[in-house]
Write a protein that holds these residues in place. Structure first.
Motif, short mmCIF file in Angstrom:
data_model
loop_
_atom_site.label_atom_id
_atom_site.label_comp_id
_atom_site.label_asym_id
_atom_site.label_seq_id
_atom_site.Cartn_x
_atom_site.Cartn_y
_atom_site.Cartn_z
N SER A 202 0.85 -1.20 0.00
CA SER A 202 0.00 0.00 0.00
C SER A 202 0.88 1.24 0.00
O SER A 202 2.02 1.21 0.45
N PHE A 203 0.30 2.33 -0.49
CA PHE A 203 0.96 3.63 -0.49
C PHE A 203 0.03 4.58 0.26
O PHE A 203 -1.18 4.59 0.02
N SER A 204 0.57 5.36 1.18
CA SER A 204 -0.25 6.26 1.98
C SER A 204 0.51 7.56 2.25
O SER A 204 1.73 7.61 2.14
N THR A 205 -0.24 8.57 2.66
CA THR A 205 0.35 9.86 3.00
C THR A 205 0.38 10.06 4.52
O THR A 205 -0.25 9.30 5.27
N LYS A 206 1.08 11.08 4.95
CA LYS A 206 1.26 11.36 6.38
C LYS A 206 -0.08 11.46 7.09
O LYS A 206 -1.01 12.12 6.62
N GLY A 207 -0.16 10.81 8.22
CA GLY A 207 -1.36 10.84 9.05
C GLY A 207 -2.36 9.73 8.75
O GLY A 207 -3.32 9.56 9.50
N VAL A 208 -2.14 8.98 7.68
CA VAL A 208 -3.05 7.87 7.37
C VAL A 208 -2.85 6.77 8.41
O VAL A 208 -1.73 6.33 8.66
N LEU A 209 -3.95 6.37 9.03
CA LEU A 209 -3.95 5.27 9.98
C LEU A 209 -4.79 4.16 9.37
O LEU A 209 -5.98 4.36 9.10
N ARG A 210 -4.17 3.03 9.14
CA ARG A 210 -4.88 1.86 8.59
C ARG A 210 -4.96 0.81 9.69
O ARG A 210 -3.95 0.36 10.21
N GLY A 211 -6.17 0.40 10.00
CA GLY A 211 -6.33 -0.66 11.01
C GLY A 211 -7.28 -0.25 12.10
O GLY A 211 -7.86 0.83 12.06
N LEU A 212 -7.40 -1.12 12.98
CA LEU A 212 -6.68 -2.35 13.28
C LEU A 212 -7.47 -3.53 12.71
O LEU A 212 -8.64 -3.71 13.05
N HIS A 213 -6.85 -4.33 11.86
CA HIS A 213 -7.53 -5.38 11.13
C HIS A 213 -6.99 -6.76 11.48
O HIS A 213 -5.83 -6.89 11.87
N TYR A 214 -7.82 -7.78 11.26
CA TYR A 214 -7.40 -9.17 11.40
C TYR A 214 -8.39 -10.07 10.68
O TYR A 214 -9.46 -9.64 10.27
N GLN A 215 -8.00 -11.32 10.50
CA GLN A 215 -8.85 -12.35 9.92
C GLN A 215 -9.13 -13.38 11.02
O GLN A 215 -8.27 -13.62 11.87
N THR A 216 -10.30 -13.99 10.98
CA THR A 216 -10.71 -14.92 12.03
C THR A 216 -10.71 -16.37 11.56
O THR A 216 -10.69 -16.65 10.36
N GLY A 217 -10.76 -17.26 12.55
CA GLY A 217 -10.93 -18.69 12.30
C GLY A 217 -9.89 -19.28 11.37
O GLY A 217 -8.71 -18.97 11.45
N GLU A 218 -10.36 -20.14 10.47
CA GLU A 218 -9.45 -20.83 9.55
C GLU A 218 -8.77 -19.87 8.57
O GLU A 218 -7.81 -20.23 7.91
N HIS A 219 -9.26 -18.65 8.50
CA HIS A 219 -8.68 -17.65 7.59
C HIS A 219 -7.75 -16.67 8.30
O HIS A 219 -7.30 -15.69 7.71
N ALA A 220 -7.46 -16.93 9.59
CA ALA A 220 -6.53 -16.07 10.34
C ALA A 220 -5.21 -15.96 9.57
O ALA A 220 -4.82 -16.89 8.85
N GLN A 221 -4.54 -14.83 9.72
CA GLN A 221 -3.31 -14.58 8.98
C GLN A 221 -2.17 -14.17 9.90
O GLN A 221 -2.35 -13.35 10.79
N ALA A 222 -1.00 -14.73 9.62
CA ALA A 222 0.24 -14.20 10.17
C ALA A 222 0.78 -13.25 9.12
O ALA A 222 0.56 -13.45 7.91
N LYS A 223 1.48 -12.19 9.56
CA LYS A 223 2.00 -11.20 8.62
C LYS A 223 3.46 -10.88 8.95
O LYS A 223 3.85 -10.81 10.11
N LEU A 224 4.21 -10.66 7.90
CA LEU A 224 5.57 -10.14 8.02
C LEU A 224 5.56 -8.81 7.29
O LEU A 224 5.38 -8.76 6.07
N VAL A 225 5.69 -7.71 8.05
CA VAL A 225 5.49 -6.38 7.49
C VAL A 225 6.78 -5.58 7.46
O VAL A 225 7.67 -5.78 8.29
N ARG A 226 6.85 -4.67 6.48
CA ARG A 226 8.01 -3.79 6.37
C ARG A 226 7.65 -2.55 5.57
O ARG A 226 6.61 -2.51 4.91
N VAL A 227 8.50 -1.55 5.64
CA VAL A 227 8.31 -0.31 4.89
C VAL A 227 9.41 -0.22 3.84
O VAL A 227 10.59 -0.34 4.16
N LEU A 228 9.00 -0.01 2.60
CA LEU A 228 9.97 0.12 1.51
C LEU A 228 10.47 1.56 1.39
O LEU A 228 11.62 1.80 1.05
N HIS A 229 9.57 2.51 1.66
CA HIS A 229 9.90 3.94 1.58
C HIS A 229 9.07 4.66 2.63
O HIS A 229 7.88 4.41 2.77
N GLY A 230 9.69 5.57 3.38
CA GLY A 230 8.98 6.35 4.37
C GLY A 230 9.13 5.77 5.77
O GLY A 230 10.03 4.96 6.03
#
Length: 183
Positions: A51-79
């Motif tokens: 995703s690409f976002s500008t200053k002040g953008v707050l995304r979340g707080l999100h998750y998936q439930t049950g058999e569709h739960a997700q583990a995530k490995l997150v990083r920032v490419l720029h910014g």
């Protein structure tokens, strides 16, 4: 790669070895063997998102439930972003607690968030490109969310509230007490 487990069992901060010279830098951003050994479990990532976002953008707080739960490995490419994980595992001693990580294109730090956690981030720089791997496919019917300013979790976003840019969908997410159970 240096792996540091946070106070939330299973959440890790990953700091890569960055080799710099006059041409720039080189680093290994992901190695399945190193990663599995570092977090103590075998994770197979099946989807990458960006995703690409500008200053002040707050995304979340999100998750998936049950058999569709997700583990995530997150990083920032720029910014720069403040990344947040909230423990929603019902039997966890840290249920309802959160951990933050400062991620940037400069520090190349990554944050591993296992299944059972809500996740969100706040953009601190003028713009940011955010990248993450998921170990399960997105499923709309399994979406869960937690309001960013839940009084029980009490996340310190360390940012002026009046400058936050939040989607309508994220402003009506429930508080922890009313949030969809992860399993």
């Amino acid at each position: 790669m240096k792996f540091t487990e946070t106070k939330l069992k299973g959440c890790f901060i990953l700091e890569p070895k960055i080799i710099k010279d006059e041409r720039g830098y080189f680093m290994e951003s992901f190695n399945e063997k190193t990663f599995s050994e570092g977090v103590g479990q075998n994770i197979t990532f099946v989807q990458d998102n960006q995703s690409f976002s500008t200053k002040g953008v707050l995304r979340g707080l999100h998750y998936q439930t049950g058999e569709h739960a997700q583990a995530k490995l997150v990083r920032v490419l720029h910014g720069e972003v403040l990344d947040v994980a909230v423990d929603l595992r019902p039997n966890s001693p840290t249920f309802g607690q959160y951990e933050t990580a400062f991620l940037s294109g400069e520090n190349q730090t990554q944050f591993f968030i296992p299944r059972g956690f809500a996740h969100g981030f706040l953009v601190l720089s003028e713009t940011a490109t955010f990248f993450y791997k998921c170990d399960n496919f997105y499923n709309k019917d399994s979406e869960g969310g937690l309001i960013y300013n839940d009084p029980t979790v009490n996340i310190d976003w360390n940012f002026p509230k009046e400058q936050l840019i939040i989607s309508e969908k994220d402003t009506i997410l429930p508080i922890l007490e009313n949030a969809k159970k992860v399993w």
